[in-house]
Design a protein around this motif. Structure first.
Motif, PDB file in Angstrom:
ATOM      1  N   ASN A  76       0.620  -1.074   0.097  1.00 34.71           N
ATOM      2  CA  ASN A  76       0.061  -0.046   0.022  1.00 34.71           C
ATOM      3  C   ASN A  76       0.708   1.313  -0.094  1.00 34.71           C
ATOM      4  OD1 ASN A  76      -2.636  -1.058  -0.341  1.00 34.71           O
ATOM      5  ND2 ASN A  76      -2.710  -1.320   1.877  1.00 34.71           N
ATOM      6  N   SER A 120      -6.640  -6.191   1.321  1.00 35.94           N
ATOM      7  CA  SER A 120      -7.255  -5.074   0.292  1.00 35.94           C
ATOM      8  C   SER A 120      -6.031  -4.158  -0.320  1.00 35.94           C
ATOM      9  CB  SER A 120      -8.319  -4.381   0.894  1.00 35.94           C
ATOM     10  OG  SER A 120      -8.950  -3.315   0.011  1.00 35.94           O
ATOM     11  N   TRP A 121      -5.679  -4.275  -1.433  1.00 26.23           N
ATOM     12  CA  TRP A 121      -4.539  -3.621  -1.854  1.00 26.23           C
ATOM     13  C   TRP A 121      -4.876  -2.048  -2.534  1.00 26.23           C
ATOM     14  CZ3 TRP A 121      -2.169  -3.751  -7.356  1.00 26.23           C
ATOM     15  CH2 TRP A 121      -0.912  -2.994  -7.260  1.00 26.23           C
ATOM     16  N   ARG A 122      -4.552  -1.203  -2.126  1.00 21.39           N
ATOM     17  CA  ARG A 122      -4.858   0.198  -2.712  1.00 21.39           C
ATOM     18  C   ARG A 122      -4.792   0.404  -4.183  1.00 21.39           C
ATOM     19  NH1 ARG A 122      -2.612   5.548  -2.437  1.00 21.39           N
ATOM     20  NH2 ARG A 122      -0.542   4.553  -1.865  1.00 21.39           N
TER      21      ARG A 122
END
Length: 77
Positions: free
Chosen positions: A48, A68-70
């Protein structure tokens, strides 16, 4: 000779539980594939932190299902 099944080159699997970040050696959460076919693995923090730069060099990526990858939103645009 026995045939060997290999996944198509366009598939990328998320990092395995024992894979470590290429930056700091923490548990890997994101695997990216570069244009030349090389792969890099990053922990959640570094994935991230460097998301804006990583999307510029990433051809394909796979993230741990719980991460959850930005950069996923940036890749979609």
């Amino acid at each position: 000779m026995t045939p060997t099944l290999t996944p198509p080159p366009e598939t990328v699997s998320p990092p395995a539980a024992d894979e470590r970040c290429d930056r700091c050696n923490a548990a890997g959460k994101l695997r990216i594939t570069l244009a030349g076919g090389s792969e890099l693995v990053f922990c959640g923090h570094h994935a991230n932190k460097y998301a804006e730069d990583l999307v510029k060099i990433t051809v394909r990526f796979a993230a741990d299902p719980e991460f959850s990858w930005r950069g996923a939103d940036l890749m979609a645009n």
